[in-house]
Design an enzyme around this catalytic site. Structure first.
Site, PDB file in Angstrom:
ATOM      1  N   THR A  30      28.476  48.450  22.693  1.00  0.00           N
ATOM      2  CA  THR A  30      29.045  48.363  21.357  1.00  0.00           C
ATOM      3  C   THR A  30      30.399  47.666  21.399  1.00  0.00           C
ATOM      4  O   THR A  30      31.238  47.985  22.242  1.00  0.00           O
ATOM      5  CB  THR A  30      29.204  49.773  20.755  1.00  0.00           C
ATOM      6  OG1 THR A  30      27.903  50.340  20.620  1.00  0.00           O
ATOM      7  CG2 THR A  30      29.884  49.728  19.395  1.00  0.00           C
ATOM      8  N   THR A  71      39.161  41.191  34.657  1.00  0.00           N
ATOM      9  CA  THR A  71      38.447  41.609  35.866  1.00  0.00           C
ATOM     10  C   THR A  71      36.939  41.588  35.627  1.00  0.00           C
ATOM     11  O   THR A  71      36.176  41.059  36.443  1.00  0.00           O
ATOM     12  CB  THR A  71      38.903  43.020  36.304  1.00  0.00           C
ATOM     13  OG1 THR A  71      40.266  42.934  36.745  1.00  0.00           O
ATOM     14  CG2 THR A  71      38.057  43.542  37.449  1.00  0.00           C
ATOM     15  N   CYS A 115      52.256  49.363  48.809  1.00  0.00           N
ATOM     16  CA  CYS A 115      52.514  50.513  49.673  1.00  0.00           C
ATOM     17  C   CYS A 115      51.198  51.100  50.142  1.00  0.00           C
ATOM     18  O   CYS A 115      50.320  51.363  49.354  1.00  0.00           O
ATOM     19  CB  CYS A 115      53.263  51.604  48.912  1.00  0.00           C
ATOM     20  SG  CYS A 115      54.837  51.073  48.305  1.00  0.00           S
ATOM     21  N   ASN A 128      49.486  35.032  39.557  1.00  0.00           N
ATOM     22  CA  ASN A 128      50.171  36.201  38.998  1.00  0.00           C
ATOM     23  C   ASN A 128      51.420  36.603  39.773  1.00  0.00           C
ATOM     24  O   ASN A 128      52.263  37.315  39.247  1.00  0.00           O
ATOM     25  CB  ASN A 128      49.200  37.383  38.928  1.00  0.00           C
ATOM     26  CG  ASN A 128      48.512  37.641  40.242  1.00  0.00           C
ATOM     27  OD1 ASN A 128      47.909  36.740  40.834  1.00  0.00           O
ATOM     28  ND2 ASN A 128      48.604  38.851  40.729  1.00  0.00           N
TER      29      ASN A 128
END
Lengths: 131, 392
Positions: B240, B73, B325, B152
């Site tokens: 980091t 993402t 839903c 997907n």
């Protein structure tokens, strides 16, 4: 969000009164509501004796778990009741008995409607049978 | 325990990966900050760079082209926003597809709010993109095309080599979300003209929370960073580095490179047997192109079967339905809608996704459960009765 609970699921696991009554039997009234693709579809049939008591009832339902449970519960509730009594079963009572999620209240309303439709069908037939 | 059939959502971490990750956490391990210049930092850095090579190897790229992110993402966001912002003087038009993951669609929406224009291609009914249509919607001000490699929900594989050829010829950047394909379908950045490739770890038996963006160096693609800070990852993604996560991803990718062919062969057989069992039911449809698809993802529609009821009755399986839903209603998936599927059929759709640890036994059990429940739902459905009597 939760759209079903265990009470609802139990009605699916233990289906009672699923089926079809003989539509040609003059003592049978059939209620059908909903249309496929647009809403839940319910069909409820009642068999009435000459004392105006419901001696049998069968349902079929296409819809969510909540719709199945509402139909199943409503059918079981009206067997043995008089037509007047059966016609008084409200969606609130059905919803309360099943702990229906608020978002599924429409299923209980549909179950109330389909009972009323079945009674109306029976009464209409019977009035005509005498005329 | 329910049978896990949701590998497209995420996978368990491979034991070999988890064991490797453990070496980079505790006081006995290499826990240093890879940006530190002392011994502890250096050993951590070596591990990070080895992982970078493992990731680059799997896609035949240069390690310097790999930028660590928190997952696919973030990689999608960095690719789309980063390139859009860098190249906006050249043009403000982007092309993508309606069946993309929300990480791409929502990012495009956010760019639209900034004034970019986005064209959303409608795929063919089999889920594949019509390349002629893609070519037709390219404009002078188009700066980027974003098309996923493997979908997907339905598992179809887009022909990204051909898409890359089209975009390169037009001088347009090609971003590809490879979250579902990495380690399952061969990817080669030397032969495929992909400019930006989003990668993730947790769908290929690595840990969650780590991914990468491949950024092509030849010809060079420029991005504007989204996260500013210490200038890590050549300034493109500060923060980091999570050594253990990165090492886990590298290890998972190295294993995938070794075992991809064997995994795929086994999954292809499992898929075949499972779908064969499903075909014992009437009115079953397998969605998406069945030639160009990964074996691990199966989208199956049961006609005359209510999706929400299906969700309830299959609660003993860990599968995903193709619906989301919401409070009042169930929305059919945007992917199935884009394929032009009728909402009532889309509602009765499940996604079964399998992987490295799925057994034939589990799938046989799952098939029995699905078949029995679909039969029961249909048994109580007046609509199924109408179908049987031919009155619908």
């Amino acid at each position: 969000m939760e759209l079903f609970n265990d009470k609802i699921y139990q009605h699916y696991l233990h289906p009672q009164h699923v089926g079809t009554l003989d539509n040609d039997d003059p003592d049978v009234g059939t209620g059908s509501i909903g249309s496929y693709g647009a809403s839940d579809v319910m069909r409820l049939q009642i068999k009435v004796d000459d004392q105006q008591n419901i001696i049998d009832a069968k349902y079929k339902v296409h819809g969510s778990g909540a719709a199945i449970a509402c139909c199943s519960y409503a059918t079981a509730r009206i067997i043995g009741k008089s037509l007047i009594n059966a016609g008084q079963l409200t969606s609130q009572q059905i919803a309360a008995a099943l702990d229906l999620p608020p978002a599924r209240m429409h299923c209980a309303m549909a179950a109330e409607d389909v009972i009323k439709a079945a009674i109306k069908d029976y009464v209409t037939h019977h009035e005509c049978a005498g005329c | 325990m329910p049978i896990y059939l949701d590998y497209a959502a995420t996978t368990p971490v491979d034991e070999r990966v988890a064991a490797k990750m453990m070496q980079y956490l505790t006081v006995q391990g290499d826990y240093g900050n890879p940006a530190s210049t002392h011994y502890y930092g250096e050993t951590a850095k070596q591990a990070v760079e080895q992982a970078r090579c493992q990731v680059a190897n799997l896609i035949n790229a240069d390690p310097r082209e790999i930028i660590w992110t928190s997952g696919a993402t973030e990689a999608d966001n960095l690719a789309l926003k980063g390139a859009a912002h860098f190249y906006q003087r050249k043009g403000r038009h982007i092309i993508t597809c309606k069946t993309e993951h929300k990480a791409v669609l929502d990012t495009c929406k956010s760019l639209e709010a900034e004034g970019f224009e986005v064209t959303y291609l409608t795929p063919l009914a089999n889920g594949l993109i019509d390349l002629a249509e893609l070519t037709a919607v390219i404009r002078d001000d188009t700066i980027m095309v974003s098309i996923m490699h493997v979908n997907n929900e339905i598992g179809v594989i887009q022909d990204i080599a051909k898409i890359g050829a089209i975009t390169r010829e037009c001088g347009i950047i090609f971003h590809c979300d490879a979250a579902q394909s990495i380690g399952k379908v061969p990817l080669d950045m030397q032969t495929m003209q992909v400019d930006l490739l989003s990668l993730t770890s947790h769908k290929i038996y690595g840990p969650k929370g780590i991914g990468a963006l491949y950024v092509r160096q030849q010809p060079r693609v420029r991005l504007v960073a989204m996260i500013n800070g210490g200038g890590h990852e050549r300034g493109l993604r500060s923060g980091t580095l999570a050594t253990h996560q990165i090492v886990g991803m590298g290890q998972a990718y190295a294993i995938a490179q070794q075992e991809m062919a064997a995994d795929n062969a086994r999954l292809t057989q499992l898929r075949h047997d499972f779908l064969h069992q499903m075909q014992m039911l009437d009115e079953v449809y397998i969605n998406g192109d069945q030639q160009h698809c990964v074996p691990g993802i199966m989208s199956i529609s049961f006609n005359y079967t209510d999706g929400e009821a299906l969700l309830m009755v299959l609660s003993e399986l860990a599968i995903s339905t193709a619906s989301a839903c919401s409070s009042a209603s169930i929305e059919p998936s945007h992917v199935l809608q884009a394929l032009g599927m009728k909402p009532e059929l889309a509602h009765g759709t499940i996604r079964v996704s399998i992987g490295r640890f799925t057994t034939a036994d589990e799938l046989t059990q799952a098939a029995d459960i699905i078949i029995a429940n679909v039969k029961q739902l249909r048994e109580i459905s007046p609509v199924w009765e109408q179908h049987q009597h031919g009155t619908i």
